[in-house]
Design a protein around this motif. Structure first.
Motif, short mmCIF file in Angstrom:
data_model
loop_
_atom_site.label_atom_id
_atom_site.label_comp_id
_atom_site.label_asym_id
_atom_site.label_seq_id
_atom_site.Cartn_x
_atom_site.Cartn_y
_atom_site.Cartn_z
N ALA A 97 0.39 4.02 -2.75
CA ALA A 97 0.02 5.39 -2.39
C ALA A 97 0.92 6.41 -3.09
O ALA A 97 0.43 7.38 -3.67
CB ALA A 97 0.09 5.57 -0.88
N VAL A 138 0.81 -1.20 0.00
CA VAL A 138 0.00 0.00 0.00
C VAL A 138 0.85 1.25 0.00
O VAL A 138 0.51 2.25 -0.64
CB VAL A 138 -0.94 0.00 1.22
CG1 VAL A 138 -1.82 1.22 1.21
CG2 VAL A 138 -1.77 -1.26 1.20
N ASP A 170 4.85 15.07 -2.91
CA ASP A 170 4.79 15.12 -1.45
C ASP A 170 3.51 14.45 -0.95
O ASP A 170 2.78 15.01 -0.13
CB ASP A 170 4.83 16.57 -0.95
CG ASP A 170 6.12 17.27 -1.36
OD1 ASP A 170 7.18 16.75 -1.01
OD2 ASP A 170 6.05 18.31 -2.05
N VAL A 171 3.25 13.26 -1.44
CA VAL A 171 2.01 12.57 -1.09
C VAL A 171 2.15 11.87 0.26
O VAL A 171 3.04 11.05 0.46
CB VAL A 171 1.63 11.54 -2.17
CG1 VAL A 171 0.35 10.83 -1.77
CG2 VAL A 171 1.47 12.23 -3.51
N SER A 172 1.26 12.23 1.18
CA SER A 172 1.18 11.51 2.45
C SER A 172 -0.17 10.82 2.50
O SER A 172 -1.03 11.06 1.65
CB SER A 172 1.32 12.46 3.63
OG SER A 172 0.26 13.40 3.62
N HIS A 173 -0.37 9.97 3.50
CA HIS A 173 -1.64 9.25 3.53
C HIS A 173 -2.03 8.87 4.94
O HIS A 173 -1.20 8.79 5.84
CB HIS A 173 -1.55 8.00 2.67
CG HIS A 173 -0.49 7.05 3.11
ND1 HIS A 173 0.76 7.03 2.55
CD2 HIS A 173 -0.47 6.11 4.08
CE1 HIS A 173 1.49 6.12 3.14
NE2 HIS A 173 0.77 5.54 4.09
N THR A 174 -3.32 8.68 5.12
CA THR A 174 -3.84 8.10 6.36
C THR A 174 -4.64 6.86 5.97
O THR A 174 -5.45 6.91 5.06
CB THR A 174 -4.75 9.07 7.13
OG1 THR A 174 -5.92 9.31 6.35
CG2 THR A 174 -4.04 10.37 7.39
N ILE A 175 -4.36 5.77 6.66
CA ILE A 175 -5.08 4.52 6.41
C ILE A 175 -5.47 3.93 7.76
O ILE A 175 -4.62 3.79 8.64
CB ILE A 175 -4.20 3.51 5.66
CG1 ILE A 175 -3.79 4.07 4.30
CG2 ILE A 175 -4.93 2.18 5.50
CD1 ILE A 175 -2.91 3.13 3.50
#
Ligand SMILES: [Zn+2]
Ligand SMILES: [Zn+2]
Ligand SMILES: [Zn+2]
Ligand SMILES: [Zn+2]
Lengths: 129, 129
Positions: free
Chosen positions: A101, A97, A112-117
């Motif tokens: 992402a 993942v 600068d892609v961050s994510h919350t899962i």
DNA sequence: GACTTATTGACATTCATTATCAATAAGACT
DNA sequence: AGTCTTATTGATAATGAATGTCAATAAGTC
């Protein structure tokens, strides 16, 4: 350059958080600390938790009713599988993942892609098995 | 069995939400509606949005400062890639991740696994390209 | 021990969201 | 069209998590 100072209050919050299973709110932590005889103030609990978040020693998620829940946490990036009944939490790392992402971001021209899962489910115990 | 009634207020909220680009707060929607001459009440905007959420006609995420942001949304399950500067939003569907999410649940003895996934980044426009 | 100032904690304040409740109007039925 | 039932509305009050205030305290330095 402000120098950080070590206080028993910060240690108490860090310790109480690490003792807690699953996610806890700041108010809950404050109650637990008082139940154990501590006289720490509520505002201080909030401040200590904010510091832990910045330092990467704690995670936070937003509960369904809008309040922040905290959890002690190592420094490595990972995600959580949480039982929506009892709060039992399993740390999971998700290499596929992570790759997905960052890939998706690039494919759409984002940087600068961050994510919350967050994963929520029903654990074995709470199914009465 | 309470029977739902159709009102111009509910239509107004649904319409204003679909006109909005990206995520909006309930308060913002209320202001926009008033700016267009509507006399709808704030509490009614909240109620209409809650209904849209239940019906699956809207999505919601929690902003960094803790308030709920809403967005018009089809019925199919999907996720969002949001520019953290301008709010530009791209709907993405993530078949691999969907499979991964339900798989991880089973591997840990969890059932009824749901998930939240949000991607945040910097879009092309906001990088000055 | 003396000094500087980061930190604490009781309290006030903010503000998004929800609850209250009398007034309104949607929908059904005649 | 008129009547009736009650879901819905909206002005306002209430809730409550989170943050700001500021005098008092204590950590770290010399
Ligand atoms: Zn459980
Ligand atoms: Zn990740
Ligand atoms: Zn942008
Ligand atoms: Zn999904």
């Amino acid at each position: 350059m402000t120098v950080k100072r070590n206080t028993w209050q910060k240690d108490a919050v860090r310790h109480a958080l690490s003792e807690s299973a699953g996610f806890v709110s700041a108010q809950q932590l404050h109650q637990v600390l008082h139940a154990h005889g501590s006289t720490i103030g509520l505002a201080t609990v909030y401040r200590a938790l904010a510091d832990l978040l910045l330092a990467g020693d704690a995670d936070s998620i937003t509960s369904t009713d809008g309040q922040l829940l905290y959890r002690a946490c190592g420094t490595s990036h990972h995600h959580h599988l949480v039982c929506r009944e009892c709060g039992l939490t399993v740390e999971i790392d998700a290499d596929q993942v992570e790759a997905w992402a960052s890939g998706i971001g690039g494919a759409n021209g984002f940087t600068d892609v961050s994510h919350t899962i967050e994963l929520f489910g029903l654990c074995r115990g709470c199914r009465g098995l």
